[in-house]
Design an enzyme around this catalytic site. Structure first.
Site, mmCIF file in Angstrom:
data_model
loop_
_atom_site.group_PDB
_atom_site.id
_atom_site.type_symbol
_atom_site.label_atom_id
_atom_site.label_comp_id
_atom_site.label_asym_id
_atom_site.label_seq_id
_atom_site.Cartn_x
_atom_site.Cartn_y
_atom_site.Cartn_z
ATOM 1 N N GLY A 426 0.837 -1.202 0.000
ATOM 2 C CA GLY A 426 0.000 0.000 0.000
ATOM 3 C C GLY A 426 0.865 1.242 0.000
ATOM 4 O O GLY A 426 2.090 1.156 0.102
ATOM 5 N N ASP A 427 0.175 2.376 -0.119
ATOM 6 C CA ASP A 427 0.857 3.666 -0.140
ATOM 7 C C ASP A 427 0.513 4.370 1.168
ATOM 8 O O ASP A 427 -0.664 4.625 1.449
ATOM 9 C CB ASP A 427 0.327 4.456 -1.353
ATOM 10 C CG ASP A 427 0.954 5.819 -1.475
ATOM 11 O OD1 ASP A 427 1.423 6.355 -0.453
ATOM 12 O OD2 ASP A 427 0.973 6.354 -2.597
ATOM 13 N N HIS A 446 13.261 11.168 7.129
ATOM 14 C CA HIS A 446 14.293 12.056 6.556
ATOM 15 C C HIS A 446 14.160 12.204 5.040
ATOM 16 O O HIS A 446 14.770 13.091 4.450
ATOM 17 C CB HIS A 446 15.706 11.576 6.938
ATOM 18 C CG HIS A 446 16.164 10.353 6.194
ATOM 19 N ND1 HIS A 446 16.466 9.172 6.826
ATOM 20 C CD2 HIS A 446 16.373 10.117 4.877
ATOM 21 C CE1 HIS A 446 16.851 8.275 5.925
ATOM 22 N NE2 HIS A 446 16.796 8.831 4.734
HETATM 23 N N1 SAM Z 1 12.516 1.062 6.663
HETATM 24 C C1 SAM Z 1 13.528 0.478 5.833
HETATM 25 C C2 SAM Z 1 14.887 0.592 6.470
HETATM 26 O O1 SAM Z 1 15.052 1.282 7.484
HETATM 27 O O2 SAM Z 1 15.811 -0.033 5.945
HETATM 28 C C3 SAM Z 1 13.549 1.105 4.447
HETATM 29 C C4 SAM Z 1 13.873 2.554 4.401
HETATM 30 S S1 SAM Z 1 13.825 3.220 2.769
HETATM 31 C C5 SAM Z 1 14.805 4.616 2.927
HETATM 32 C C6 SAM Z 1 12.195 3.890 2.677
HETATM 33 C C7 SAM Z 1 11.131 2.855 2.449
HETATM 34 O O3 SAM Z 1 9.871 3.538 2.361
HETATM 35 C C8 SAM Z 1 11.299 2.098 1.150
HETATM 36 O O4 SAM Z 1 11.180 0.730 1.386
HETATM 37 C C9 SAM Z 1 10.177 2.612 0.296
HETATM 38 O O5 SAM Z 1 9.700 1.668 -0.643
HETATM 39 C C10 SAM Z 1 9.121 2.944 1.328
HETATM 40 N N2 SAM Z 1 8.145 3.897 0.809
HETATM 41 C C11 SAM Z 1 8.383 5.011 0.102
HETATM 42 N N3 SAM Z 1 7.230 5.623 -0.222
HETATM 43 C C12 SAM Z 1 6.233 4.878 0.296
HETATM 44 C C13 SAM Z 1 4.822 4.994 0.311
HETATM 45 N N4 SAM Z 1 4.222 6.030 -0.309
HETATM 46 N N5 SAM Z 1 4.118 4.062 0.943
HETATM 47 C C14 SAM Z 1 4.737 3.005 1.553
HETATM 48 N N6 SAM Z 1 6.061 2.847 1.585
HETATM 49 C C15 SAM Z 1 6.815 3.769 0.961
#
Ligand code: SAM
Length: 538
Positions: A426-427, A446
């Site tokens: 989901g988003d 961040h």
């Molecule tokens: N939480 C993990 C970690 O600490 O290793 C991943 C961090 S990564 C920088 C950010 C995560 O947020 C990615 O897996 C990305 O796919 C997810 N993400 C970005 N936009 C998103 C959205 N609109 N809805 C859900 N997840 C999202």
């Protein structure tokens, strides 16, 4: 007549894992500068000496090493251990002056003072004459202290006033087959051939280290990309020609790269050839338990091109994906997920850091009171898997974009019986968030500009019941926002989001009804912030 004595100490990092089961030598070099003025002329006498102490470490298990690393004690210690504290448990025996290992050879120093002043011995004393009295600052370089691991001059043993007039001194940890490294440090006035005093320039070690930093990074990246560390894993020393043949690279280029890796302490070089250090086996091979391979490849293929356009990013204040990669999507993740290859690479990078930090994040606070957790943007589930191991009664859901959830199977732990983690796609800006009494945002805040953060935190706050909590895993900056440097440097490629200090997190989270905030600086690459949804007023 004024007298003062100045001592100079430097240190060099080695690591307990490389010292395991071996005897190593700890050297401290000391320079005593006796200054006096006579007829408005400064006279100095330099006496130097060194002390060597031999230390043998027991065979150290990986668990013990991790325990010791997690204690935080090694982080600011020359040599990577503190013999006077927990590090003492690693040591089988010490031959020589114990205090020398702690940091200063007091006994030798006192004997030297006695030799110099009762009566002063002229042996090993160098006289210099100056036209004027240099300021005391001339001899100040103690800020270039223990934590600095840069090396520009290699010496074995005692400090020396070398031919360039640079005086070196330092505590040196020298294990088998290793050359001790000593940094040069301060300005020493000298006489030239005509007897005229001139000053050798102070060597700006920190700046030189930064100037060369990109070469070292790129050498690490290329060796990782060519899987040099994988080729050397579980094998005896290999010659450059054999590695070049296996990897399909030129012999001369490969030899240069291998020598660079040896110089950087990533490989061991002996007459028999090259082999991995223990750190290379653990962190640089692609299947090492705490492999950083994924993040290194991401750094090479994604961050390096982006940083090439740092100047434009600073001038324009925006992401430079269009310059580095020819296109720029509306958000960061659409940029990552436009191709399967880039997405896999990004996920592997996130996984490697998450895996390395998961235990410290999961144990930063006692989370056993929670029954269900939802890791928003939890990517491959590395933190989720750690949480279910540590808190067997916790049900964890990873919530991430559909393109990520579709690719998580590759990253799931195999072998042991693992409590299940649920993956939901989901988003988080639009879709319903799964119910939970602990929400987690690890390395998410961040990334986003304030308006997006407002949407996300409002949505979490709306589904979070009073008494439920939010765990944020990020690097927490100090209040001056200059430390840790790693976080500040990361900000350079994050022109839309930002890193925050503890007080900034407090202010932000309170706005969305999260109070009683606690921060844990873990000593790992991520810190942890826990806060609770405020009870509704009666
Ligand atoms: N939480 C993990 C970690 O600490 O290793 C991943 C961090 S990564 C920088 C950010 C995560 O947020 C990615 O897996 C990305 O796919 C997810 N993400 C970005 N936009 C998103 C959205 N609109 N809805 C859900 N997840 C999202």
């Amino acid at each position: 007549m004024t007298d003062f004595v100045k001592l100079l100490l430097n240190a060099h990092f080695f690591y307990p894992d490389r010292l395991s089961g071996k005897e190593h030598s700890v050297f401290t070099g000391v320079a005593i500068i006796h200054c006096s003025s006579k007829d408005n002329q400064l006279e100095t006498e330099v006496t130097d000496f060194y002390e060597e102490t031999k230390v043998k470490f027991s065979d150290l298990s990986e668990e013990l090493l991790w325990e010791y690393i997690h204690s935080g004690e090694p982080m600011d210690k020359a040599g990577g251990y503190g013999i006077q504290a927990l590090g003492g448990m690693l040591v089988e025996y010490v031959h020589g002056d114990f205090l020398n290992v702690v940091g200063f050879p007091l006994n030798h120093f006192c004997k030297k003072l006695a030799e110099l002043y009762y009566p002063p011995s002229k042996h090993n004393v160098q006289h210099k004459k100056y036209d004027s009295i240099p300021s005391v600052d001339t001899f100040e370089n103690l800020s270039d202290g223990e934590n600095n691991s840069s090396n520009f001059t290699e010496h074995k043993g005692a400090s020396k006033l070398d031919s360039s007039g640079m005086c070196s001194s330092g505590t040196i940890y020298n294990s088998e087959n290793r050359t001790s490294s000593v940094r040069t440090g301060f300005m020493v006035p000298l006489e030239n051939q005509n007897g005229v005093s001139e000053s050798a320039p102070k060597l700006p070690s920190k700046i030189l280290e930064l100037m060369d930093g990109f070469r070292a990074s790129k050498a690490l990246f290329v060796a990782s990309k060519l899987k040099i560390f994988d080729h050397l894993k579980h094998r005896g020393p290999l010659k450059a020609v054999d590695i070049a043949n296996e990897v399909g690279t030129s012999v001369c280029g490969t030899e240069r790269l291998l020598d660079a890796c040896a110089a950087l302490g990533l490989l061991e070089k002996t007459p028999q050839g090259y082999s991995n250090t223990d750190s290379a086996n653990a962190y640089l091979t692609s299947d090492g338990e705490y492999s950083l391979h994924g993040y290194i490849i991401h750094s090479n293929d994604h961050l390096w091109p982006l940083f090439t356009y740092l100047e434009s990013a600073v001038k324009e204040g925006s992401r430079q994906n269009h310059r580095a990669f020819g296109k720029k999507a509306e958000d960061l993740f659409k940029d990552y997920y436009h191709s399967e290859e880039v997405k896999q690479r990004f996920m592997a990078a996130m996984h490697s850091i998450a895996h390395l930090t998961a235990r410290d994040v999961a144990t930063a606070f006692d989370l056993s009171r929670f029954k269900s957790a939802c890791d928003l943007g939890g990517c491959t589930g590395a933190l989720a898997h750690e949480l279910v191991q540590i808190y067997p009664n916790l049900k964890v859901t990873v919530f991430d974009l559909p393109e990520v959830i579709a690719n998580t199977s590759y990253f799931q732990p195999s072998g042991q019986h693992m409590a299940p983690v649920t993956f939901v796609s989901g988003d988080f800006f639009k879709d319903n968030l799964p119910e939970a009494d602990l929400y987690i945002l690890s390395r998410v805040l961040h990334d986003w500009p304030d308006e997006k953060i407002h949407v996300l935190l409002s949505r979490i706050s709306a589904v979070c019941k009073p008494g439920s909590a939010l765990l944020v895993a990020e690097i927490v900056l100090d209040e001056k926002k200059t430390h840790p440097p790693r976080a500040v440097l990361q900000s350079l490629s994050m022109t839309e989001g930002k890193q925050r200090s503890g007080s900034e997190y407090k202010q932000l989270l309170e706005k969305y009804g999260f109070t009683n905030m606690e921060i844990k600086i873990t000593g790992n690459l991520l810190d942890a912030v826990l806060c609770f949804k405020k009870n509704l007023s009666p």
